[in-house]
Design a protein around this motif. Structure first.
Motif, short mmCIF file in Angstrom:
data_model
loop_
_atom_site.label_atom_id
_atom_site.label_comp_id
_atom_site.label_asym_id
_atom_site.label_seq_id
_atom_site.Cartn_x
_atom_site.Cartn_y
_atom_site.Cartn_z
N SER A 253 0.84 -1.19 0.00
CA SER A 253 0.00 0.00 0.00
C SER A 253 0.88 1.24 0.00
CB SER A 253 -0.94 0.03 1.21
OG SER A 253 -0.19 0.13 2.41
N GLU B 1 -0.91 -1.18 -8.12
CA GLU B 1 -1.52 -2.09 -9.10
C GLU B 1 -0.49 -2.67 -10.06
OE1 GLU B 1 -4.72 -1.86 -12.82
OE2 GLU B 1 -4.72 -0.31 -11.26
N ASN B 2 0.46 -1.83 -10.48
CA ASN B 2 1.45 -2.27 -11.47
C ASN B 2 2.77 -2.68 -10.86
OD1 ASN B 2 0.20 -1.58 -14.29
ND2 ASN B 2 -0.23 0.22 -13.04
N GLN B 3 2.92 -2.46 -9.53
CA GLN B 3 4.20 -2.72 -8.86
C GLN B 3 5.34 -2.03 -9.60
OE1 GLN B 3 4.80 -4.60 -5.75
NE2 GLN B 3 2.64 -3.93 -5.75
N LYS C 248 -2.27 4.46 -6.24
CA LYS C 248 -3.05 3.27 -6.61
C LYS C 248 -2.44 2.57 -7.81
CE LYS C 248 -7.46 5.22 -4.98
NZ LYS C 248 -8.78 5.75 -5.41
N GLU C 249 -2.02 3.35 -8.81
CA GLU C 249 -1.47 2.75 -10.03
C GLU C 249 -0.10 2.12 -9.77
OE1 GLU C 249 -1.72 4.82 -13.70
OE2 GLU C 249 -3.53 5.92 -13.13
#
Length: 700
Positions: free
Chosen positions: A98, A139-141, A135-136
């Protein structure tokens, strides 16, 4: 399916407001560091043991190689557009679990969140760096994700802050830097109407259309709606009998009106308008009134005169005569204004209403809520740039658009029409240079702008021209004297400096007044450019109604910054005495005292060497606040030619069927100089009018 096709959206708002334009394409500073949250500060031992030395060497090797990332929560900070953006990154099993932005001062609606009138922050459906970039990344690490258009500095800062935290954790940054491939499919979209531009005018149009049953697609090239309305001064002009009844009309103000009535008419229309105002003024005097006189006609006459009588007087009347209806319309949507009337910077009359929320966030938050309410009718495309107006058989029927990140092109079909609301070109240096031919301004190539770089590029004007529209008044460019001296933006100043014209004076570096503070924007801007270093100070004292003790720890600038921040960064200077403030700004204290004494005598006599008409306050007591300002390119009065129904006209003066326009993309309304407080009126009146006219044309 296109990822930016958002059914909609309650844009929310921020708790720490700052109106610097976060869309500037400039690299944030590199002097930021990461920090482990749980780490406690300990005294270093005088001598390390061999074991401790080995542990330190191992830690150093891990940090350099990235092989020693450990689970935990880490912090990183990096300079955004206004101040550090601080993030908290939680790692688990060698992955980013997170990311939370724990502190920032980015622009609401651009780099940061919006808030409503009560300060509530709500989930946003639009792309905002401090919420969507984290967030992105999760999501994409990967931190190698696209910046949000119009908020580059904020986007980069969030990513860099995350990198700082990862580095502190000992992670290998290469593991979190994979390339993101855009493989979305894009299909053509169909709706009743397409609105090009998601600023104030475009949102007013879309809402009015949706309220009347039409489906609307809004195309916005930035990551969020708002445009330059987000960074405006939040002032709206219109006659207001109730509030103006509380204002006593002084002799200098009466003289200003009577001088306008004595002017030689330019033409018959001008003569007729003067006669209308004269009749109203006579009725006022016959009634022995002492409150502030105003009317739609006087507002129209001032607006036209203020533009040097070169605007289209019929369009001026549309603007001013519909200002009250526009005011009531946006209040019905939920907009809240202060319960007093003022005179905005360059507005020339006390008919200015000020938003209860900082800058333009009030207007945009109200529009956002309405878009949420009308989500079944309105589709908003962000990160999408309009490239061409589609014209078939002489009628505007849609637009070609491009996804900002994949650069894939597709069409938006609009069977009922296209509304153009893309703003002006004040941030496009090449266009400013090309059209700066009126002779009013010298070279503007080195002059900053108050506008958002990503919004005010004039692309809608170019598209309209290519579609056959006529352009008008393109050489008429406005500067505003309220830009800060560091980047020219309309930011970082005390609350009184826009709408407290009657309580401040302007002084140059020598401590002397040089201009009428309640005069026209172009006159003040020209005078300020002639001062030493092309700048001046807005000087206020601790006197006057509305003054908030600057020593109050809760004191904030108009855009939400603390006193310490503004002082430490050179935006304002504060002194308890004139001697202190003179020393800080580098002027002779005796010259400054003479300036203050002369002004205070003018307050008593009502006569001023520069012709000022508005007074309310003597400047006598500290603390004294001097705010450094300069003139910046602010508004372009030229644009697409429209008729009184907001229909776009071609080069032969004929209506282009299906094409309408509102807001700064249009020309012919403001003439050679726009009055302060008229821009938002323009977006509301002509934004709504473009929708109403489209609906009327469909019924014919």
């Amino acid at each position: 399916m296109k990822k930016n096709r958002i059914p909609y959206i309650l844009m929310a708002l921020l708790f720490s407001f700052s109106l610097a334009a976060c869309d500037k394409e400039e690299a944030p500073k590199e002097e930021n560091t990461g920090q482990v949250v749980e780490e406690e500060k300990k005294d270093e031992p005088v001598d390390d043991s061999e074991e401790e030395k080995e542990d330190k060497e191992d830690k150093k090797d891990k940090e350099e190689t990235g092989d020693g990332a450990e689970d935990g929560t880490y912090q990183g900070a990096f300079m955004g557009m206004n101040d550090d953006i601080k993030v908290e990154v939680n790692l688990a099993d060698a992955k980013i679990e997170s990311i939370e932005v724990i502190d920032h001062s980015e622009t609401p609606g651009i780099g940061g969140e919006l808030k409503d009138i009560d300060g509530n922050i709500k989930e946003s459906g639009l792309k905002i760096p401090v919420t969507d970039i984290p967030k992105e990344i999760v999501e994409n690490q990967s931190v190698n994700i696209d910046n949000i258009t119009g908020a580059t500095a904020s986007s980069v800062a969030v990513k860099k802050a995350v990198e700082k935290a990862l580095k502190e954790a000992g992670a290998n940054l290469d593991d979190f830097n994979k390339e993101i491939v855009h493989d979305e499919d894009f299909e053509d979209i169909e709706s009743d109407v397409v609105v090009l531009g998601g600023g104030g005018a475009g949102l007013a149009s879309a809402i009015e259309l949706a309220k009347n049953g039409k489906t609307v697609t809004i195309v916005e090239k930035n990551g969020a709606i708002g445009g330059d309305t987000l960074v405006c001064g939040a002032i709206y002009n219109n006659p207001d009998e109730e509030l103006q009844s509380k204002v006593t009309m002084s002799e200098p103000v009466k003289d200003q009106l009577e001088e306008a009535l004595k002017a030689e008419p330019v033409d018959d229309d001008h003569k007729e308008l003067i006669a209308e105002v004269q009749k109203e003024w006579d009725e006022y005097n016959e009634a022995s009134r002492t409150d502030l006189f105003d009317s739609k006609n006087w507002y129209a006459l001032q607006t036209w005169n203020g533009g040097d009588n070169v605007g289209d007087l019929d369009l001026v009347k549309v603007l001013t005569h519909n200002s009250i209806d526009g005011y009531e319309w946006i209040k019905d949507l939920g907009m809240q204004f202060d319960d007093s009337i003022g005179q905005g910077a360059g507005s020339l009359w006390q008919r200015t209403h000020t938003s209860k929320q900082d800058m333009g966030t009030g207007f945009i938050s109200v529009y956002s809520q309405k878009l949420e309410d009308l989500s079944d009718k309105i589709n908003v495309l962000v990160e999408t740039t309009a490239d061409e107006i589609i014209v078939e058989d002489g009628k505007a029927v849609g637009a070609k658009v491009i996804d900002n990140h994949s650069e894939k092109e597709y069409n938006i079909k609009a069977k009922d029409g296209v509304i153009l609301a893309t703003g002006g070109f004040a941030a496009n240096a090449e266009m400013v240079e090309e059209y700066n031919t009126s002779g009013k301004w010298d070279d503007l190539s080195e002059v900053s702008t108050t506008n958002r770089f990503s919004s005010s590029q004039g692309d809608g004007i170019v598209m309209a021209d290519e579609a056959g529209a006529d352009l008008v008044d393109m050489d008429l460019i406005q500067l505003l004297y309220l830009g800060n001296t560091q980047n020219g933006q309309l930011t970082k100043y005390p609350p009184r400096d826009v709408n407290g014209t009657d309580q401040i004076i302007f002084i140059n570096k020598e401590g002397k007044r040089f201009v009428r503070e309640d005069g026209r924007r172009d006159d003040i801007s020209k005078a300020s450019l002639d001062q030493t270093d092309g700048m001046f100070y807005m000087l206020e004292s601790g006197d006057g109604e509305g003054y908030k003790d600057i020593d109050d720890p809760d004191w904030r600038s108009a855009d939400g910054f603390t006193l310490d921040y503004l002082k430490e960064n050179g935006y304002i200077f504060v002194g308890e005495t004139l001697e202190e403030i003179a020393k800080q700004i580098g002027c002779d204290v005796e010259d400054l005292k003479a300036t203050i004494d002369a002004f205070n005598e003018s307050v008593d006599s009502g006569e001023d060497e520069f012709g000022r008409t508005l007074y309310s306050t003597k400047l006598e007591n500290g603390p004294w606040v001097a705010t450094a300002r300069q003139a910046s390119v602010h508004h372009t009065m030229g644009g697409v030619r429209i008729d009184t129904g907001a229909r776009v006209l071609d080069k032969d003066g004929q209506v282009i069927p299906g094409l309408y326009a509102g807001g700064e993309v249009t020309g012919g309304i403001h003439g050679a100089n726009r009055l302060g407080g008229n821009a938002v009126v323009d977006t509301v009146v002509f934004g709504k009018l473009s929708a109403d006219t489209l609906l009327e044309d469909l019924e014919k």
